[in-house]
Design a protein around this motif. Sequence first.
Motif, mmCIF file in Angstrom:
data_model
loop_
_atom_site.group_PDB
_atom_site.id
_atom_site.type_symbol
_atom_site.label_atom_id
_atom_site.label_comp_id
_atom_site.label_asym_id
_atom_site.label_seq_id
_atom_site.Cartn_x
_atom_site.Cartn_y
_atom_site.Cartn_z
ATOM 1 N N MET A 58 22.760 2.501 -28.675
ATOM 2 C CA MET A 58 21.555 1.867 -28.151
ATOM 3 C C MET A 58 20.650 1.399 -29.280
ATOM 4 O O MET A 58 20.119 0.283 -29.250
ATOM 5 C CB MET A 58 20.785 2.832 -27.250
ATOM 6 C CG MET A 58 19.493 2.220 -26.706
ATOM 7 S SD MET A 58 18.520 3.366 -25.717
ATOM 8 C CE MET A 58 17.778 4.410 -26.980
ATOM 9 N N GLU A 109 15.287 3.333 -20.734
ATOM 10 C CA GLU A 109 16.615 3.921 -20.914
ATOM 11 C C GLU A 109 16.902 4.963 -19.841
ATOM 12 O O GLU A 109 16.201 5.983 -19.739
ATOM 13 C CB GLU A 109 16.703 4.550 -22.323
ATOM 14 C CG GLU A 109 17.862 5.472 -22.567
ATOM 15 C CD GLU A 109 19.213 4.783 -22.729
ATOM 16 O OE1 GLU A 109 19.333 3.578 -22.439
ATOM 17 O OE2 GLU A 109 20.153 5.462 -23.148
ATOM 18 N N SER A 134 18.620 0.260 -18.907
ATOM 19 C CA SER A 134 19.932 0.847 -18.651
ATOM 20 C C SER A 134 19.798 1.862 -17.520
ATOM 21 O O SER A 134 18.705 2.321 -17.198
ATOM 22 C CB SER A 134 20.485 1.529 -19.906
ATOM 23 O OG SER A 134 19.766 2.717 -20.174
ATOM 24 N N ARG A 191 24.043 -1.385 -19.363
ATOM 25 C CA ARG A 191 22.943 -1.794 -20.239
ATOM 26 C C ARG A 191 22.732 -3.296 -20.138
ATOM 27 O O ARG A 191 23.694 -4.069 -20.140
ATOM 28 C CB ARG A 191 23.257 -1.460 -21.686
ATOM 29 C CG ARG A 191 23.306 0.008 -22.003
ATOM 30 C CD ARG A 191 23.682 0.237 -23.442
ATOM 31 N NE ARG A 191 23.513 1.632 -23.795
ATOM 32 C CZ ARG A 191 24.308 2.274 -24.633
ATOM 33 N NH1 ARG A 191 25.332 1.661 -25.212
ATOM 34 N NH2 ARG A 191 24.088 3.546 -24.909
#
Length: 198
Positions: free
Chosen positions: A29, A107, A138, A190
């Motif tokens: 990430m 996230e 994500s 993602r």
Amino acid sequence: MDVQTLEAYNQRARSYARDWIEQDAPDDMYRLLRQYFQPGPTADVGCGAGRDTAWLAANGFVATGFDASEGLIEEARATYPNLTFRRADLPGLDGVERGAYQNVLCETVVMHLEPASIKEAINSLVGLVCAGGTLYISWRVTEGKTIRDDAGRLYSSFDRELVVVPLLEKCDLLFEEDVTSASSRKRVERLVARKRAI
């Protein structure tokens, strides 16, 4: 935010904070953030115990962490006292300034919402981003059916179009992948998108 999920994070905040710190860093990430994020104010929505907010700050971003859980915010403030953490809830993110952020990180958070709330959440996240700014989002992919883990946290099963359709109303999609996270070892989807100039 799902009530049982929020209660689980509040009641077990210290344990979750320790687990996240002990996990492998999400370097996959972070590579994406280095590639797509641009200098400027950055919001970490669903910051948890602050690990990723701290990474953003250490890498030159003016970062603020937001989370629905008071327990996790307390852990973040204790661990990173020089950073700013505030309480804010998806889907509405009431009280968070719209159009103020060059970058927004979200996230693995939206899977904790009921599917009926996801469109509002995406619109709120896009609303935080300034024109030309970047959103990374994500979620953990739950195949087949919605579940709750042993702590009661909700993991909604939903079609990616619930995220993509409202996202593309104001943004261009720059990147997408369905991958196993280097940190959690869970399957995640993602997306990286750039908000169009008006």
